[in-house]
Design a protein around this motif. Structure first.
Motif, PDB file in Angstrom:
ATOM      1  N   VAL A   1       0.859  -1.186   0.000  1.00 44.85           N
ATOM      2  CA  VAL A   1       0.000   0.000   0.000  1.00 44.85           C
ATOM      3  C   VAL A   1       0.894   1.233   0.000  1.00 44.85           C
ATOM      4  O   VAL A   1       1.577   1.511   0.984  1.00 44.85           O
ATOM      5  CB  VAL A   1      -0.931   0.028   1.228  1.00 44.85           C
ATOM      6  CG1 VAL A   1      -1.681   1.349   1.294  1.00 44.85           C
ATOM      7  CG2 VAL A   1      -1.903  -1.138   1.189  1.00 44.85           C
ATOM      8  N   PRO A   2       0.943   1.965  -1.126  1.00 38.48           N
ATOM      9  CA  PRO A   2       1.680   3.224  -1.158  1.00 38.48           C
ATOM     10  C   PRO A   2       0.742   4.390  -0.892  1.00 38.48           C
ATOM     11  O   PRO A   2      -0.348   4.456  -1.469  1.00 38.48           O
ATOM     12  CB  PRO A   2       2.206   3.253  -2.601  1.00 38.48           C
ATOM     13  CG  PRO A   2       1.177   2.498  -3.389  1.00 38.48           C
ATOM     14  CD  PRO A   2       0.480   1.554  -2.439  1.00 38.48           C
ATOM     15  N   VAL A   3       1.146   5.304  -0.039  1.00 40.36           N
ATOM     16  CA  VAL A   3       0.344   6.503   0.236  1.00 40.36           C
ATOM     17  C   VAL A   3       1.275   7.692   0.385  1.00 40.36           C
ATOM     18  O   VAL A   3       2.466   7.538   0.660  1.00 40.36           O
ATOM     19  CB  VAL A   3      -0.511   6.352   1.518  1.00 40.36           C
ATOM     20  CG1 VAL A   3      -1.545   5.260   1.352  1.00 40.36           C
ATOM     21  CG2 VAL A   3       0.361   6.103   2.720  1.00 40.36           C
TER      22      VAL A   3
ATOM     23  N   LEU B   1      -5.409  -0.519   6.124  1.00 42.17           N
ATOM     24  CA  LEU B   1      -4.842  -1.820   5.792  1.00 42.17           C
ATOM     25  C   LEU B   1      -5.892  -2.866   6.158  1.00 42.17           C
ATOM     26  O   LEU B   1      -6.342  -2.930   7.296  1.00 42.17           O
ATOM     27  CB  LEU B   1      -3.544  -2.060   6.564  1.00 42.17           C
ATOM     28  CG  LEU B   1      -2.472  -0.977   6.421  1.00 42.17           C
ATOM     29  CD1 LEU B   1      -1.207  -1.398   7.170  1.00 42.17           C
ATOM     30  CD2 LEU B   1      -2.165  -0.676   4.974  1.00 42.17           C
ATOM     31  N   ARG B   2      -6.224  -3.714   5.175  1.00 43.36           N
ATOM     32  CA  ARG B   2      -7.364  -4.610   5.362  1.00 43.36           C
ATOM     33  C   ARG B   2      -6.940  -6.000   5.828  1.00 43.36           C
ATOM     34  O   ARG B   2      -5.925  -6.544   5.372  1.00 43.36           O
ATOM     35  CB  ARG B   2      -8.151  -4.704   4.063  1.00 43.36           C
ATOM     36  CG  ARG B   2      -8.750  -3.372   3.619  1.00 43.36           C
ATOM     37  CD  ARG B   2      -9.507  -3.508   2.331  1.00 43.36           C
ATOM     38  NE  ARG B   2      -8.634  -3.842   1.214  1.00 43.36           N
ATOM     39  CZ  ARG B   2      -9.077  -4.248   0.031  1.00 43.36           C
ATOM     40  NH1 ARG B   2     -10.383  -4.422  -0.171  1.00 43.36           N
ATOM     41  NH2 ARG B   2      -8.222  -4.504  -0.952  1.00 43.36           N
TER      42      ARG B   2
ATOM     43  N   THR C   1     -16.228 -10.549   9.579  1.00 40.96           N
ATOM     44  CA  THR C   1     -14.962 -11.194   9.994  1.00 40.96           C
ATOM     45  C   THR C   1     -13.767 -10.372   9.529  1.00 40.96           C
ATOM     46  O   THR C   1     -12.850 -10.881   8.863  1.00 40.96           O
ATOM     47  CB  THR C   1     -14.855 -12.644   9.480  1.00 40.96           C
ATOM     48  OG1 THR C   1     -14.909 -12.659   8.041  1.00 40.96           O
ATOM     49  CG2 THR C   1     -15.960 -13.500  10.057  1.00 40.96           C
ATOM     50  N   SER C   2     -13.801  -9.076   9.884  1.00 32.48           N
ATOM     51  CA  SER C   2     -12.716  -8.193   9.477  1.00 32.48           C
ATOM     52  C   SER C   2     -12.147  -7.459  10.681  1.00 32.48           C
ATOM     53  O   SER C   2     -12.803  -7.315  11.720  1.00 32.48           O
ATOM     54  CB  SER C   2     -13.208  -7.187   8.437  1.00 32.48           C
ATOM     55  OG  SER C   2     -14.125  -6.277   9.017  1.00 32.48           O
ATOM     56  N   PHE C   3     -10.918  -7.005  10.498  1.00 33.19           N
ATOM     57  CA  PHE C   3     -10.227  -6.243  11.545  1.00 33.19           C
ATOM     58  C   PHE C   3      -9.267  -5.294  10.825  1.00 33.19           C
ATOM     59  O   PHE C   3      -8.056  -5.469  10.846  1.00 33.19           O
ATOM     60  CB  PHE C   3      -9.483  -7.203  12.478  1.00 33.19           C
ATOM     61  CG  PHE C   3      -8.939  -6.562  13.736  1.00 33.19           C
ATOM     62  CD1 PHE C   3      -7.608  -6.718  14.099  1.00 33.19           C
ATOM     63  CD2 PHE C   3      -9.762  -5.847  14.596  1.00 33.19           C
ATOM     64  CE1 PHE C   3      -7.101  -6.152  15.260  1.00 33.19           C
ATOM     65  CE2 PHE C   3      -9.274  -5.278  15.763  1.00 33.19           C
ATOM     66  CZ  PHE C   3      -7.941  -5.433  16.089  1.00 33.19           C
ATOM     67  N   HIS C   4      -9.822  -4.278  10.200  1.00 38.09           N
ATOM     68  CA  HIS C   4      -9.037  -3.360   9.381  1.00 38.09           C
ATOM     69  C   HIS C   4      -8.323  -2.325  10.242  1.00 38.09           C
ATOM     70  O   HIS C   4      -8.887  -1.804  11.211  1.00 38.09           O
ATOM     71  CB  HIS C   4      -9.923  -2.649   8.368  1.00 38.09           C
ATOM     72  CG  HIS C   4     -10.622  -3.582   7.412  1.00 38.09           C
ATOM     73  ND1 HIS C   4     -10.126  -4.821   7.088  1.00 38.09           N
ATOM     74  CD2 HIS C   4     -11.789  -3.430   6.724  1.00 38.09           C
ATOM     75  CE1 HIS C   4     -10.942  -5.417   6.222  1.00 38.09           C
ATOM     76  NE2 HIS C   4     -11.964  -4.594   5.988  1.00 38.09           N
ATOM     77  N   LEU C   5      -7.109  -2.003   9.834  1.00 42.97           N
ATOM     78  CA  LEU C   5      -6.268  -1.039  10.551  1.00 42.97           C
ATOM     79  C   LEU C   5      -6.332   0.305   9.833  1.00 42.97           C
ATOM     80  O   LEU C   5      -6.245   0.354   8.601  1.00 42.97           O
ATOM     81  CB  LEU C   5      -4.822  -1.544  10.583  1.00 42.97           C
ATOM     82  CG  LEU C   5      -3.790  -0.675  11.298  1.00 42.97           C
ATOM     83  CD1 LEU C   5      -4.021  -0.690  12.809  1.00 42.97           C
ATOM     84  CD2 LEU C   5      -2.372  -1.174  10.986  1.00 42.97           C
TER      85      LEU C   5
END
Lengths: 115, 115
Positions: free
Chosen positions: A11-13, A21-22, A72-76
């Motif tokens: 992931v470029p930002v 971030l997934r 069922t997700s835990f995104h940052l």
């Protein structure tokens, strides 16, 4: 069995931009969820963890993550990144069996911050 | 507090040789876990030691063995090295408190290269 999928390998930002971030996990039982960061040539450092309670978890360095059981997700997430956030980020789950626990990690997401 | 320490930092071996990696846990910790992190991958759990016994093991062959000493330090031994054993080996320590979550603290790792 538990597994973790990190949906983006890189992931470029740009600096001061927001980032997400997934992470998706699979497990038939309740789990604990974590995000770790690994700077170049270093070990892993815990950013934040979800054990129970509030689904929005705040961690170090301005990061936060949201536990979503139905998806069922835990995104940052971080609202504004800095050059120093350039690192590899790992999502992980754990399960405790008779007091012994092991971490199951995703493949990692390389976060690159451009000035 | 020195945190989790590992030695050596780097190691180069040839196929068929044997290697021993060492880990000293964080002060007050009694549990040591070992992980293998291949290049570009997330760490994979090898095994965990508590009270000088292996409590849980990941999907690794018997060539991988370990030991925990009375002072809680640990060794990871790998016999008959293969090229595929080249990786960063991470040690993590924690303090066991019944069935509750115990945070694992990671060392900087030992980089093993098999030629």
């Amino acid at each position: 069995a538990q597994s973790v999928t990190q949906l983006d390998s890189q992931v470029p930002v740009f600096e001061e931009a927001p980032v997400e971030l997934r992470c998706n996990y699979s497990s038939s039982v309740s789990v604990y969820l974590f995000w770790y960061v690994q700077y170049p040539n270093q070990g892993l450092q815990l950013l934040l963890k979800y054990l129970s309670g509030s689904t929005l978890v705040k961690g170090i360095n301005g990061f936060e993550a949201e536990f979503n059981k139905s998806q069922t997700s835990f995104h940052l997430r971080k609202p504004s990144v800095h050059i120093s956030d350039t690192a590899e980020y790992f999502c992980a789950v754990t399960r405790i069996i008779q007091g012994a626990q092991k971490l199951v990690f995703g493949q990692g997401t390389r976060l690159t911050i451009n000035p | 507090d020195a945190g989790v320490t590992q030695s050596p930092t780097h190691l180069i071996k040839t196929r068929g040789q044997q290697v021993t990696l060492r880990c000293s846990p964080k002060s007050g910790h009694d549990t040591v876990s070992w992980y293998q992190q291949a290049l570009g991958q997330g760490p994979q759990f090898i095994f965990q030691y508590y009270e000088e016994e292996e409590r849980q093991r990941g999907n690794f062959p018997d060539r991988f063995s370990g030991h925990q000493f009375p002072n809680y330090s640990s060794e990871l031994n790998v016999n008959a090295l293969l090229l595929g054993d080249s990786a960063l080996y991470l040690c993590a320590s924690s303090h066991l408190t019944g069935g509750l979550y115990n945070e694992q603290f990671f060392g900087p790792g030992t980089r093993l290269t098999v030629l």
